[in-house]
Write an enzyme that holds these catalytic residues in place. Structure first.
Site, PDB file in Angstrom:
ATOM      1  N   CYS A 334       0.835  -1.205   0.000  1.00 16.29           N
ATOM      2  CA  CYS A 334       0.000   0.000   0.000  1.00 16.29           C
ATOM      3  C   CYS A 334       0.871   1.257   0.000  1.00 16.29           C
ATOM      4  CB  CYS A 334      -0.907  -0.004   1.231  1.00 16.29           C
ATOM      5  SG  CYS A 334      -2.147   1.300   1.228  1.00 16.29           S
ATOM      6  N   ARG A 440     -12.953  -0.047  -3.977  1.00  6.30           N
ATOM      7  CA  ARG A 440     -12.414   0.108  -2.625  1.00  6.30           C
ATOM      8  C   ARG A 440     -11.797   1.486  -2.429  1.00  6.30           C
ATOM      9  NH1 ARG A 440      -8.180  -0.827   1.079  1.00  6.30           N
ATOM     10  NH2 ARG A 440      -8.906  -2.113   2.835  1.00  6.30           N
TER      11      ARG A 440
END
Length: 527
Positions: A334, A440
């Site tokens: 991430c 998302r």
């Protein structure tokens, strides 16, 4: 000159100190003084060992209603959790969350496979009709990864039982177009409806059959019991199961209205827990989805997130969340914190949200930033009920995808963050429809996709049937060193200041790892 005291008075003298050695958790995480911390920045101080590691219980709640025996979850990422991972995580005491970067019917089928995998009484067995061919039976065996199908007059439950087709019956049969009635076994051992599970297990144990059909007084099939399930009960004593003996199953959905249809399919397949998956959980979309789920499916528990602050937690708890997922930008794949400049170091996030959520009886899951066993323990110590893993499990046998050899000659598997361009632009897995990665990160309608994750690879870790037991044993030994016998005692000890902490400088972190050797092999466990 220092006065030498009577050694027999050491415990009495210790009481003269105003506090225990080290830091209280609130002092440790006082970001006003030293900035927010993450897992590598501190250690937990040892306590007193008065019990064996085997006596440490890791039972924990993942939602208000559901308890598991190992505080470990697999992440709903398309390179981490499909049905195979979910099955084995549940067998080993944890919980797998099936990803939603696929068509709803495919995800529902994965849930169905988990729910069928291990049962007490199988209430919805795969049933064949007399006209089913041997070829079709072989296809069903491949599809479901088990054999032993009952054959009834109508090919349904609550129909006259005729026989059972076993794997041996069809394995070497040379004429695939033959009906299963030509090869099925008719010498059956059955048990009457109303037989208890213990009684049925005993009948199955004493027989030499693989399946035990349960029939009513008219000989109609009402359920089935499997010998292989008895063996699983022996080999997997920690398995996350319902009273019905079905494995516990969770799956992710997005916050979009279109996923209301997806959730209906998942519930029909037997879903127990839904994870509302979003990179920033405190949104009007997620709050609306939680309220809709609560009113439409009151028996389904909801894990909401992701969040990193008390304010975010309060909004989701008020909406009806049964569990919270903590982490924003801390995952190994991430880059949200780098690109968006939004997020929070994981240790600070876990403590802040968990302490607040505990006041409402809402369990929390530390998601992201977990690089090793020690990080799992630290996440639990800061108040999390469980820890979710992505990259740690992506290289295991049970994760989706195939192994390949990297340029460096290592055996690896592909791993990608759900915010990576590789996921956002992948229309294959999503069946050409909405993409779970883009959903998302609220990017499905953007002309320019801004990546919040990367794609890469992870080294082979073998099977989770070896790796997860290593994690469980390691957590037990860690809690033994800390001096607490279960996770509730750990949380209580941290809150009341009995479990203490120490910050680590960069030099201390170096000291705490392997150093000063010419070479070494870092083998983490043996089994």
């Amino acid at each position: 000159m220092v006065e030498i005291l009577d050694y027999t008075k050491a415990l009495e003298v210790l009481k003269e100190y105003p506090s225990g050695d080290g830091l209280h958790v609130d002092t440790l995480l006082d970001s006003d003084n030293h900035g927010a911390l993450t897992y590598n920045d501190f250690l937990i101080l040892p306590g007193s060992i008065t019990f064996s590691a085997a006596d440490v219980s890791l039972d924990t709640k993942v939602t208000r209603r559901f308890t598991i025996k190992a505080p470990l979850l697999s992440s709903p990422m398309d390179t981490v959790t499909e049905h195979n991972m979910a099955i084995h995580m549940a067998l080993l005491g944890g919980l797998g969350v099936i990803h939603n970067n696929c068509p709803p019917d495919d995800q529902a089928e994965m849930v169905r496979k988990v729910k069928r995998y291990e049962n007490g009484f199988i209430l919805d067995p795969v049933v064949l009709s007399p006209s089913t061919t041997v070829a079709e039976a072989k296809e069903l065996k491949t599809k479901w990864n088990f054999g032993g199908f009952p054959v009834t007059e109508k090919g349904t439950l609550h129909s006259k039982l005729l026989g059972i087709v076993t794997s041996r019956d069809i394995q070497f049969h040379k004429t695939p177009e033959d009906p299963v009635t030509a090869v099925m076994s008719t010498d059956l051992v059955t048990a009457p409806a109303g037989t208890t599970l213990a009684e049925a297990n005993e009948v199955l144990r004493s027989s030499k059959k693989g399946k035990l059909p349960i029939v009513d007084k008219d000989g109609l099939l009402v359920s089935l019991l499997s010998r292989s399930d008895l063996m699983k009960n022996i080999h997997y004593p920690l398995a996350s199961k319902l009273p019905s003996k079905q494995l516990l199953c969770a799956a992710a959905i997005s916050t979009h209205d279109a996923d209301k249809v997806r959730l209906q399919k998942l519930v029909d397949a037997g879903l127990d827990i839904v994870v509302v998956d979003s990179s920033q959980g405190n949104s009007m979309y997620q709050i609306a989805m939680i309220k809709w789920i609560k009113s439409t499916f009151p028996d389904i528990d909801i894990i909401a997130g992701n969040i990193v602050t008390r304010e975010q937690a309060a909004a989701l708890i008020a909406a009806g969340a049964d569990g919270l997922r903590i982490g924003m930008g801390s995952g190994s794949a991430c880059i949200t914190q780098e690109v968006m400049a939004v997020g929070r170091p994981q240790a600070a996030s876990v403590r802040s949200v968990s302490a607040f959520a505990a006041r409402f009886g809402v369990p929390t899951i530390a998601d992201g930033g977990v690089q090793n066993l020690g990080h799992i323990v630290k996440g639990l110590a800061l108040g999390a009920s469980a820890v979710m893993m992505g990259s740690l499990l992506a290289g295991t046998t049970e994760s989706p995808g195939e192994y390949y050899v990297s340029n460096e000659g290592q055996l690896v598997k592909a791993f990608r963050g759900m915010g990576s361009i590789a996921v956002m632009e992948d229309k294959g897995k999503s069946g050409g429809g909405k993409n779970a990665g883009a959903s998302r990160y609220f990017s499905e309608n953007d002309k320019v996709k801004v990546a919040q994750g990367v794609a890469g690879s992870v080294v082979d870790r073998g099977s989770i049937t070896q790796y997860v037991p290593y994690l469980v044993a390691g957590i037990q030994h860690s809690l033994q060193d800390i001096g607490v016998q279960d996770l509730e005692a750990l949380h209580t000890g941290v809150n009341n200041g009995q479990v203490r902490f120490e910050m680590r400088s960069a030099s201390a972190q170096t000291e705490g790892n392997v150093h000063g050797l010419h070479s070494h092999e870092k083998k983490l466990y043996s089994s």
